[in-house]
Motif scaffolding. Sequence first.
Motif, PDB file in Angstrom:
ATOM      1  N   THR A 199       1.102  -1.120   0.043  1.00 52.39           N
ATOM      2  CA  THR A 199      -0.025   0.018  -0.094  1.00 52.39           C
ATOM      3  C   THR A 199       0.860   1.174  -0.029  1.00 52.39           C
ATOM      4  O   THR A 199       1.484   1.210   0.903  1.00 52.39           O
ATOM      5  N   LYS A 206      -4.070   7.855  -2.184  1.00 47.34           N
ATOM      6  CA  LYS A 206      -5.504   6.989  -1.926  1.00 47.34           C
ATOM      7  C   LYS A 206      -5.051   5.593  -1.343  1.00 47.34           C
ATOM      8  O   LYS A 206      -4.044   5.097  -1.796  1.00 47.34           O
ATOM      9  N   GLU A 207      -5.865   5.031  -0.351  1.00 47.94           N
ATOM     10  CA  GLU A 207      -5.650   3.990   0.306  1.00 47.94           C
ATOM     11  C   GLU A 207      -5.616   2.854  -0.770  1.00 47.94           C
ATOM     12  O   GLU A 207      -5.021   1.566  -0.710  1.00 47.94           O
ATOM     13  N   GLU A 208      -6.593   3.012  -1.784  1.00 45.16           N
ATOM     14  CA  GLU A 208      -6.764   1.842  -2.725  1.00 45.16           C
ATOM     15  C   GLU A 208      -5.503   1.608  -3.673  1.00 45.16           C
ATOM     16  O   GLU A 208      -5.305   0.730  -4.528  1.00 45.16           O
ATOM     17  N   GLU A 223      -2.252   0.236  -4.979  1.00 43.23           N
ATOM     18  CA  GLU A 223      -1.427  -0.722  -4.345  1.00 43.23           C
ATOM     19  C   GLU A 223      -0.521  -1.058  -5.540  1.00 43.23           C
ATOM     20  O   GLU A 223      -0.667  -0.951  -6.617  1.00 43.23           O
ATOM     21  N   GLU A 256      -6.345  -3.094 -10.484  1.00 38.97           N
ATOM     22  CA  GLU A 256      -6.771  -1.571 -10.028  1.00 38.97           C
ATOM     23  C   GLU A 256      -7.675  -1.097 -11.291  1.00 38.97           C
ATOM     24  O   GLU A 256      -7.549  -1.409 -12.410  1.00 38.97           O
ATOM     25  N   LYS A 257      -8.209  -0.002 -10.789  1.00 40.72           N
ATOM     26  CA  LYS A 257      -9.110   0.559 -11.620  1.00 40.72           C
ATOM     27  C   LYS A 257      -8.400   1.420 -12.700  1.00 40.72           C
ATOM     28  O   LYS A 257      -7.526   2.176 -12.414  1.00 40.72           O
TER      29      LYS A 257
END
Length: 600
Positions: A448, A477-479, A481, A592-593
């Motif tokens: 992260t 942002k936490e998301e 990675e 991931e997006k």
Amino acid sequence: MAFLLMVFFSLIPLTTFVILFRLKYQRITYPLAVFYLAVSMWQMSIAVLYGEDWLDQRTIESLFRFFRMGTVVFAPLLFYMVYQLLFFEELQFDVRKKKILQKMINRFSYIGMLIWTIVVYIISWTPLGIADFDRHSIPPFNEEFYYPMAGPLGWTFLIHILLIIVMDLLAIYLTFKIVDKHRRTFLRVFFVSLLLAYSFGVINLSSDSPLFQAILALIILVMGIFTAYVKLIYNKMEEVNGQLLIQQLFLRRVIDANPNFIYAKDQYGRFTMANAAIAALYGVSSEQMLGKRESDFYADPKQAEEMAKEDMYLLEKDEAKIQEKQYLQTPDNRIYTVQITKKPLFFSAGHKELLCVATDITEMEQKEEYIRKTEKLNIVGQLAAGVAHEIRNPLTSLKGFIQLIDQEYSIDPKYTKIMLDELERIEFVSSEMLVLAKPEVIVKQSITLSHLMRDVVDLLNMQAITQSITIQMEPFKEEIELEGNANQLKQVFINVLKNAVEASPKNSIISIDHEQIYNRLAVSITDRGMGMPKERIERLGEPFYTSKEKGTGLGLMVSMRIIKEHGGDMTFESHEGEGTKVTVWLPIKAGEKKGKSAGA
């Protein structure tokens, strides 16, 4: 009047004879020229028979016997041309028939024909050939002429004419077998015209026929054959021009397919030829370059002027030049490294051009530079593995003994602290060398990035505060990675941020930004220090190249290697007096997006 008219017409084949002898030699050119000379003499032999108002009878008789050479020489000429067809022309012919004809038409039979022709001609000078000349006048024509009366051996001349007709018929037959369509058409017209003219001449052998009618056959014969010959030359030229056009197109395609930059200039510095590669370099077509100068396309006017002056100098001095390295700048500011060869070419008096061939060695130069850096890295890696291994064990002992001495002996603490600090520095350098010598990352884990960057900032924040420097970082942002080795990536960001702190002046700000572009994340660390010139930026990452007084250059090299092993990249932007921006590009973890977002 008939005499002058016929003499004038005899000059037509004589003029053709002169023209043919001035043309480039071909196998049929000279025999054809001699044939026209014979036709001219044949016409003169008829013309002198009408020369009573201009010549006396004895002169007329002598000239007629002399010019009769033109008539009798047709036989050996035709024999020679048939011989040429059989032995030197490509014929679609039955082999057996060809061998039979070659046994009949050969050098020995040709010699026999020459002897027979000479005998016939000699006989014509005697009363055995021509017994007398009678004066004739045929109504309604008022012109009088002398008609030759055959002697006891006058039949030899008739046989000779028959031989001429037979040889002509054989020649016509062979023309149908000629492979070359141009020569086939011409020779067929030639031999058929000759047959018609001779047939018309035989019809007019009667003393009751006006001899000047032969002019009509003569005109048809000469003009028909000359027209056929001109058409032959024209067709061949057209065929050659077609082949040249094909070769020119082929050569043009070869030049355009060549990846090298090929072009030519005239004495005024204008492009006379440019291949597709050089045209694409300037963003135009090859046709658009013709007639223009480099200044019309080149991004740097000063360099364009220097290149034009050099080219004009080479043309003026007739000198060739090979330049190992030269830089070309395109309109979109791309720079190519080329190896260029220039050589003057002479086409005609007062016309010469400069041929230039430039080989693009940009990629090769980059590869060579990459190989040099790789070799350095390999050497440094091998050296690092050995040196670090040998240093770390003695270092441990030295540190232990210094600590023991500090406890047991009364030594000024500042000395032992200096010694321990320097030993720790040596240990740090050896640790960096060991990282450099390690193989690529094998074990990767999910990371992260927000946690990793907070740890890095917390670690160096105290050092920044002591120098009145503020580190500003927008939250990650936490998301977001990544996949990789957390310790190695942390080492990279610590190294870059530490360099930014050391380069920043007091009371300045260091900003940390990030931007997500599709499946890549760019983390930028920007300081407001003194910045670096372009030549220094190009050398960043080389072993032992550093701007720090006590630096080794290994830290940045190790960092760049770690990022490469993680599938990323490091870029540098710096301007003197404005600061430096280091951007670390890393691939985002799969799943991931996708899209584009920005922070800071």
